[in-house]
Design a protein around this motif. Structure first.
Motif, PDB file in Angstrom:
ATOM      1  N   UNK A  18       0.831  -1.198   0.000  1.00  0.00           N
ATOM      2  CA  UNK A  18       0.000   0.000   0.000  1.00  0.00           C
ATOM      3  C   UNK A  18       0.860   1.241   0.000  1.00  0.00           C
ATOM      4  N   UNK A  19       0.261   2.358   0.368  1.00  0.00           N
ATOM      5  CA  UNK A  19       0.980   3.620   0.355  1.00  0.00           C
ATOM      6  C   UNK A  19       2.083   3.676   1.390  1.00  0.00           C
ATOM      7  N   UNK A  20       3.196   4.319   1.028  1.00  0.00           N
ATOM      8  CA  UNK A  20       4.301   4.491   1.976  1.00  0.00           C
ATOM      9  C   UNK A  20       4.188   5.801   2.746  1.00  0.00           C
ATOM     10  N   UNK A  21       3.384   6.734   2.229  1.00  0.00           N
ATOM     11  CA  UNK A  21       3.133   7.984   2.941  1.00  0.00           C
ATOM     12  C   UNK A  21       1.905   7.817   3.825  1.00  0.00           C
ATOM     13  N   UNK A  22       1.793   8.652   4.852  1.00  0.00           N
ATOM     14  CA  UNK A  22       0.659   8.553   5.761  1.00  0.00           C
ATOM     15  C   UNK A  22      -0.650   8.845   5.047  1.00  0.00           C
ATOM     16  N   UNK A  54       7.415   3.384   9.863  1.00  0.00           N
ATOM     17  CA  UNK A  54       6.335   3.858  10.725  1.00  0.00           C
ATOM     18  C   UNK A  54       5.479   4.909  10.027  1.00  0.00           C
ATOM     19  N   UNK A  55       5.253   4.704   8.738  1.00  0.00           N
ATOM     20  CA  UNK A  55       4.344   5.550   7.972  1.00  0.00           C
ATOM     21  C   UNK A  55       3.538   4.661   7.031  1.00  0.00           C
ATOM     22  N   UNK A  56       2.460   5.201   6.494  1.00  0.00           N
ATOM     23  CA  UNK A  56       1.678   4.488   5.495  1.00  0.00           C
ATOM     24  C   UNK A  56       1.098   3.184   5.992  1.00  0.00           C
ATOM     25  N   UNK A 105      11.604   7.095  17.059  1.00  0.00           N
ATOM     26  CA  UNK A 105      10.981   8.418  17.180  1.00  0.00           C
ATOM     27  C   UNK A 105      11.631   9.320  16.144  1.00  0.00           C
ATOM     28  N   UNK A 106      10.848   9.748  15.192  1.00  0.00           N
ATOM     29  CA  UNK A 106      11.404  10.486  14.063  1.00  0.00           C
ATOM     30  C   UNK A 106      11.595  11.967  14.343  1.00  0.00           C
ATOM     31  N   UNK A 107      12.498  12.558  13.589  1.00  0.00           N
ATOM     32  CA  UNK A 107      12.680  14.005  13.606  1.00  0.00           C
ATOM     33  C   UNK A 107      11.589  14.627  12.745  1.00  0.00           C
ATOM     34  N   UNK A 108      10.754  15.504  13.299  1.00  0.00           N
ATOM     35  CA  UNK A 108       9.651  16.067  12.507  1.00  0.00           C
ATOM     36  C   UNK A 108      10.120  16.851  11.285  1.00  0.00           C
ATOM     37  N   UNK A 109      11.374  17.240  11.249  1.00  0.00           N
ATOM     38  CA  UNK A 109      11.904  18.001  10.114  1.00  0.00           C
ATOM     39  C   UNK A 109      12.642  17.104   9.105  1.00  0.00           C
ATOM     40  N   UNK A 110      12.728  15.811   9.408  1.00  0.00           N
ATOM     41  CA  UNK A 110      13.419  14.877   8.520  1.00  0.00           C
ATOM     42  C   UNK A 110      12.475  14.369   7.441  1.00  0.00           C
ATOM     43  N   UNK A 111      13.009  14.154   6.246  1.00  0.00           N
ATOM     44  CA  UNK A 111      12.225  13.584   5.153  1.00  0.00           C
ATOM     45  C   UNK A 111      12.293  12.061   5.144  1.00  0.00           C
ATOM     46  N   UNK A 112      13.031  11.505   6.076  1.00  0.00           N
ATOM     47  CA  UNK A 112      13.151  10.057   6.154  1.00  0.00           C
ATOM     48  C   UNK A 112      12.126   9.482   7.130  1.00  0.00           C
ATOM     49  N   UNK A 113      12.097   8.164   7.236  1.00  0.00           N
ATOM     50  CA  UNK A 113      11.113   7.475   8.075  1.00  0.00           C
ATOM     51  C   UNK A 113      11.797   6.679   9.169  1.00  0.00           C
ATOM     52  N   UNK A 114      11.069   6.450  10.251  1.00  0.00           N
ATOM     53  CA  UNK A 114      11.551   5.571  11.316  1.00  0.00           C
ATOM     54  C   UNK A 114      11.063   4.154  11.061  1.00  0.00           C
ATOM     55  N   UNK A 115      11.777   3.199  11.630  1.00  0.00           N
ATOM     56  CA  UNK A 115      11.287   1.834  11.612  1.00  0.00           C
ATOM     57  C   UNK A 115      10.087   1.716  12.548  1.00  0.00           C
ATOM     58  N   UNK A 116       9.172   0.823  12.208  1.00  0.00           N
ATOM     59  CA  UNK A 116       8.011   0.576  13.058  1.00  0.00           C
ATOM     60  C   UNK A 116       8.423  -0.261  14.254  1.00  0.00           C
ATOM     61  N   UNK A 117       8.189   0.237  15.438  1.00  0.00           N
ATOM     62  CA  UNK A 117       8.591  -0.456  16.652  1.00  0.00           C
ATOM     63  C   UNK A 117       7.810  -1.725  16.936  1.00  0.00           C
ATOM     64  N   UNK A 166      -3.825  -5.558  -0.265  1.00  0.00           N
ATOM     65  CA  UNK A 166      -3.636  -4.193  -0.758  1.00  0.00           C
ATOM     66  C   UNK A 166      -4.498  -3.220   0.034  1.00  0.00           C
ATOM     67  N   UNK A 167      -3.844  -2.213   0.611  1.00  0.00           N
ATOM     68  CA  UNK A 167      -4.533  -1.148   1.346  1.00  0.00           C
ATOM     69  C   UNK A 167      -4.043   0.186   0.788  1.00  0.00           C
ATOM     70  N   UNK A 168      -4.957   0.945   0.178  1.00  0.00           N
ATOM     71  CA  UNK A 168      -4.614   2.232  -0.443  1.00  0.00           C
ATOM     72  C   UNK A 168      -3.556   2.031  -1.518  1.00  0.00           C
ATOM     73  N   UNK A 169      -2.541   2.854  -1.607  1.00  0.00           N
ATOM     74  CA  UNK A 169      -1.445   2.621  -2.540  1.00  0.00           C
ATOM     75  C   UNK A 169      -1.405   3.561  -3.725  1.00  0.00           C
TER      76      UNK A 169
END
Length: 274
Positions: A18-22, A54-56, A105-117, A166-169
């Motif tokens: 599915x989608x990688x963005x939220x 930890x997105x999408x 815990x991601x940096x709100x100003x980062x364009x990267x993603x955190x791993x899902x805990x 498949x969810x969204x995408x």
């Protein structure tokens, strides 16, 4: 994975795409997906594969594990196959035969993603790119095919079934679905209607091509416009994507299943006993 991580051999593989963005899911769709996914995994001894971030859709997988998963961590066979270059603070993970703490815990100003805990294991794929998704798909595809070759039981001649969910995408999900339904043997694809974008386009087309595999002319024009609006594509790009969507319908349409009810979890499990 069986040797190093002592994971139990899977009896079913649930591959989540599915989608990688939220994106937002309605409470009903979220409940259906979450409860169905975890019920299927726990009742069948399945592994769950996702992008592990930890997105999408991967975030929803993690939330499903958190809400409905077993408290026994050994039964949480939720594997993230993740591009190294999209992980925030990925250098914290570098080490050999060492314990490396990682804080999701991601940096709100980062364009990267955190791993899902809430994923239990990760395979991190590095092709040298930074901030780009996609490099993990080749490894994931090969891993799934290798798992399919494994026997559920030494005395049974049945390999491990794979199910695509498949969810969204985005547009790339259409090619992913086409790959699954075109395989020999084809892989069942479960599409969550109401989750948005690619999933809803697949659900719409599945409904309106159930008789002759073609849309009526007036519906086709509106559908092409809808594809363009959903993905911000021009007419040529929308037409090409429409052709791929039609191929998904033509390749053993019985393998493409649209779901929006709480019965989904029982359908997952039925793959083991078709």
């Amino acid at each position: 994975m069986l040797r190093e991580w002592q994971m139990e051999r899977p009896k079913l593989l649930l591959s989540i795409h599915g989608g990688s963005e939220n994106f937002s899911l309605s409470p009903k769709v979220k409940q259906t997906f979450s409860k169905g996914l975890i019920t299927a995994a726990l009742s069948t001894g399945a592994w769950i594969l996702s992008d592990g971030i930890n997105t999408g859709v991967s975030k929803y997988v993690g939330e499903a594990v958190k809400t409905f998963g077993s408290h026994d961590l050994r039964k949480r066979n939720t594997v993230g196959i993740t591009p190294w270059g999209v992980i925030d603070n990925n250098t914290d993970l570098i080490g050999r035969d060492a314990f490396r703490p990682y804080y999701p815990v991601g940096n709100p100003f980062s364009k990267r993603s955190c791993l899902s805990g809430f994923h239990s294991h990760f395979l991190l794929v590095d092709d040298g790119t930074q901030g780009k998704h996609g490099c993990q798909h080749g490894l994931r595809q090969k891993l799934e095919k290798q798992i399919q070759l494994q026997k559920i039981h030494p005395r049974l001649n049945q390999g491990v079934p794979v199910v695509c969910v498949v969810v969204e995408g985005g547009p790339a999900i259409v090619s992913t679905v086409l790959d699954y339904v075109s395989r020999a043997p084809p892989v069942p694809v479960f599409v969550f209607k109401g989750s948005g974008r690619a999933a809803d386009l697949l659900a719409f087309l599945h409904k309106h091509t159930s008789v002759d595999r073609q849309l009526k002319t007036d519906i086709e024009e509106d559908f092409l416009a809808r594809i363009g609006d959903v993905f911000a594509l021009d007419m040529a790009e929308a037409t090409n994507l429409y052709a791929l969507l039609l191929q998904c319908m033509e390749c053993l349409p019985a393998q493409l299943n649209i779901h929006s009810s709480m019965k989904t979890y029982s359908i997952y499990a039925s793959v083991l006993n078709p």
